[in-house]
Design an enzyme around this catalytic site. Sequence first.
Site, PDB file in Angstrom:
ATOM      1  N   ASP A  15     -11.059 -59.198  13.659  1.00 32.53           N
ATOM      2  CA  ASP A  15     -10.021 -60.229  13.792  1.00 32.53           C
ATOM      3  C   ASP A  15      -9.309 -60.167  15.151  1.00 32.53           C
ATOM      4  O   ASP A  15      -8.645 -59.200  15.473  1.00 32.53           O
ATOM      5  CB  ASP A  15      -9.027 -59.978  12.632  1.00 32.53           C
ATOM      6  CG  ASP A  15      -7.755 -60.801  12.677  1.00 32.53           C
ATOM      7  OD1 ASP A  15      -7.626 -61.694  13.532  1.00 32.53           O
ATOM      8  OD2 ASP A  15      -6.882 -60.537  11.807  1.00 32.53           O
ATOM      9  N   SER A  19       0.595 -69.595   0.162  1.00 31.28           N
ATOM     10  CA  SER A  19      -0.295 -68.468  -0.079  1.00 31.28           C
ATOM     11  C   SER A  19       0.316 -67.128   0.313  1.00 31.28           C
ATOM     12  O   SER A  19      -0.265 -66.085   0.068  1.00 31.28           O
ATOM     13  CB  SER A  19      -1.583 -68.671   0.724  1.00 31.28           C
ATOM     14  OG  SER A  19      -1.263 -68.768   2.097  1.00 31.28           O
ATOM     15  N   HIS A  54      -1.523 -60.478  11.060  1.00 34.85           N
ATOM     16  CA  HIS A  54      -2.622 -59.971  11.885  1.00 34.85           C
ATOM     17  C   HIS A  54      -2.155 -58.831  12.783  1.00 34.85           C
ATOM     18  O   HIS A  54      -1.091 -58.914  13.383  1.00 34.85           O
ATOM     19  CB  HIS A  54      -3.188 -61.098  12.752  1.00 34.85           C
ATOM     20  CG  HIS A  54      -3.648 -62.270  11.956  1.00 34.85           C
ATOM     21  ND1 HIS A  54      -4.939 -62.379  11.496  1.00 34.85           N
ATOM     22  CD2 HIS A  54      -2.995 -63.373  11.501  1.00 34.85           C
ATOM     23  CE1 HIS A  54      -5.060 -63.510  10.798  1.00 34.85           C
ATOM     24  NE2 HIS A  54      -3.893 -64.132  10.797  1.00 34.85           N
TER      25      HIS A  54
END
EC number: 3.1.-.-
Lengths: 555, 555
Positions: free
Chosen positions: B196, B234, B368
């Site tokens: 990522d 979410s 992230h």
Amino acid sequence: MSTKHAEKIRVFSLGGVGEIGKNMYVVEIDDDIFVIDAGIMFPEGEMLGIDMVIPDISYLVERQERIKGIFLTHGHEEHIGAIAYVLRKINVPVYATKLTLALVEEKLKEHGVTVRAQLNEVHSDSVVTFEKVKMTFFRTIHSIPDSIGISIHTSQGAIVYTGDFKFDQTPYGINRVDLGKMAQIGDQGVLCLLSDSTNAEKPGYTGSDAIVAQEIADVVYDAPGRVIVACYASNITRIQQVLNAAKKHKRKVAIAGRSMHKVMDIALRLGYLQIPDKLVIPINDIHQYEDKELVILTTGGHGEPMGVLARMAKQAHKQVNIKEGDTVIIAASPMPGNELTVSRTIDALYRAGANVIYRQRNVHVSGHGSQEELKLMLNLMKPKYFIPVHGEYRMQKAHAKLAKAVGIAEDQTFLIDKGDVIEFRNGQARYGGKVPCGNILIDGLGIGDVGNIVLRDRRLLSQDGILIVVVTLSKEAKKIIAGPEIISRGFVYVRGSETLLDEATKIVTDIVNKCMQDYIIEWSSLKSNIREALNQYLFEKTKRKPMILPIIMEI
Amino acid sequence: MSTKHAEKIRVFSLGGVGEIGKNMYVVEIDDDIFVIDAGIMFPEGEMLGIDMVIPDISYLVERQERIKGIFLTHGHEEHIGAIAYVLRKINVPVYATKLTLALVEEKLKEHGVTVRAQLNEVHSDSVVTFEKVKMTFFRTIHSIPDSIGISIHTSQGAIVYTGDFKFDQTPYGINRVDLGKMAQIGDQGVLCLLSDSTNAEKPGYTGSDAIVAQEIADVVYDAPGRVIVACYASNITRIQQVLNAAKKHKRKVAIAGRSMHKVMDIALRLGYLQIPDKLVIPINDIHQYEDKELVILTTGGHGEPMGVLARMAKQAHKQVNIKEGDTVIIAASPMPGNELTVSRTIDALYRAGANVIYRQRNVHVSGHGSQEELKLMLNLMKPKYFIPVHGEYRMQKAHAKLAKAVGIAEDQTFLIDKGDVIEFRNGQARYGGKVPCGNILIDGLGIGDVGNIVLRDRRLLSQDGILIVVVTLSKEAKKIIAGPEIISRGFVYVRGSETLLDEATKIVTDIVNKCMQDYIIEWSSLKSNIREALNQYLFEKTKRKPMILPIIMEI
């Protein structure tokens, strides 16, 4: 000057509050009108196809005989960009410092405005005296030299507009911040301060240009090949830093971009820029030098740097195309709403093989002071009333919070919108109604001929395109002579949508035939019947709402 | 499993590199195809009118009998959003963790896809064995629970895809990061890591969710009136934090937004969310409580929070409209390209009287990992080859730099674009050509019926509008029967432009008449003559280039 405090002062903004750009502030002392700044705004995302936006000055046009002058704080587009449009409508004297004035003259020349207006040069120690007030100025530090703040001395105290500023304690260039003069204005009594809110949400201090100079020099030293620096044409401080870095590391400098040439010529001529001998070479000569001997300084249209970088990355620039080994320095912050373009451009530069230096290193700092600097300004000026200007509403709001923190009571701060008047009498302020104000959109040569309806149509067209239905009728014979023909653009691919369009044609034919059986044919109701029926049919089939435009021709 | 290393491995991306969103990676072991993730991308600024974008999967459709399964890493739209579209085309087994699978089922229900596909639940300790490989999984920490990384064990070593991750050492919730398992995978030998790249440009560590929990609780405690929290539907971690903060400070929680209700129901049912008794009240009951007793949790369409806040600020929301004294927490980062909308919305919230908490306090952190975390992953996995994925090109590039810093040789890192194949044989990698790939645009009910030409038309229409010229001719009589009629939309106001449009009409009449004197009338050349003449005339007069659409009707 009267000492009875009988004069009525009115302060308002025709642009620059609730937005970034098109700054224009108005101070009225009884019948005398003083205008400060005349800027443009670059269009926002939803202003489709618009080139730029200027303030609606109809209020001023109707009262032009009362206007004593337009005072400009510095030479950025957001502060002087509308001056050619304004002077075409109202012929009044302009007051500005040397560099600002030279940029204004250039702008008037570009727009083909034969200057009837009187252009007056002032400097930071000038005093301009009018019947009821005198105006003084104070030097500020901003990303263009010769920036000033303006102080209008009335019998109720001074009305002070800071212009754009930061308090760089180690500035780069000739100007030093004039704390003494600011403190003196504050000690003499400020009735109302209008101050720059751009960075009111940023804690601490804005970085110093001295750090940027060092950082740019380091990047130039480290670069394995050419260095391409993109910045705003008007950022003369940054340009000087690049020239010095090139000189230090024995590189030549080539300039790409007409507006940067123009600004540099003016700044050089007036002494605001120092260019070492033989440092600058013509852009067409860059092939005579090794990559490691080159710095290329560039900017784009309106002096804005991102467009030209995009062209260079796509190998579509006349003289400079990005290649492996290039180092690109982006010495500018993206304009609000422009973030995606900037991000795309950086990606394209990387793909073309460049190393891109932007946020990771301090190659650029804002020209606007952060929270600690804004508080320092408030404490120097000690205003009785405060109007945060120059910023989006949330920045004005954040600035108001800072004012509260330094001791200005909440009811002495006014969060104004464009057109809101604050009125002062006997040293007391109150809300004084609203003057007309608004946006004038500039599209090509058109000034104000694009308005809300045209923009709304562009928005609609951009979403689901257009579907045009043409049918030619004989009213006499009561029948369709030609058509209906259906043409669409931006809606669906015609190939693959034949059934959809055939069915739509059938719907229109039925409506027209039915309508012609009636005694009187009403064009407008026929059109709206077609529009409604197609709207419903197409939405059901596609969940889209193209603009539907029926055209009835009659023979 | 073969130990001769004879198998050929191919790795490529059908989406997720060179962009943020629509992640889809493919690993081929000889003839067996393994698909990882099936995400959507939200449209970028220039994709006018488009609702969402999915990867072009024609490569997979043509080879569907070879596909062994689709493996999903977690339940975000960018990773599972396209699953309904994909399963309609290719009926293959899906493998995902419990929460992800429940969200997939919900999505299939919404899209009316009758599930013929086999849905397989896995957990972080599952081993799924295929003929040539086995798949294992490892728990990761991300902003949605039940996130996993995927490891495909081949005879040449493991192909590892991290999914979205950060290394939050003090995470909020039940999951702890599984460093041991990652290290073990690394020790057993990783042939290639796909990791990522989202925050590869951000130095240091991403903030911990534990800090966010404290900060949200503090804001809720300090708020003088209602607290409105907007976040992605979410982001279950964030939702849990808000519930806990409300409980702690004795407030009730009301939920606004269908997609948030849905996600919360699923998470609650599966045990990923703990809702204290009597904490949640129906949104329609908020008027029975004091403002200080309320927290309102909200999100908008696609679970995206900004649209619904804009409606609340404009007093256009059914149940919750912003008023003086409200505190609004924006617990989300703007999607790229969305910055201006976010900025406008924050302004509107302030104007409506709210205090808005966004960047100033740590009410949100990214899901992230930043540079130090990415390096930690690289050091745990110790891959022989590295492919930075999940990000714009510049993020991939920044990630490649980090890999170099931890000791992965530059020629062992592949900066791939969509469709680029990296081929592995006997443990050696090389570039293996390109597979077909692209964007499928979804507009309303249309999947892929909007393409470059339709988009180009929408873009043209959005810039200067359209000018339609209709004329009805009798070819026999060689004369104009009706028209020319000129209609424009999004170009200029008709009022005030009469001269311009009259002159344009005259130009068209002349061209048509002249053309009809010729022996043969060529419709297409007549049209292009009209187009050219008007183009030139209008550009000269207005500096604008509307789309010009001549329509010739013939009787």
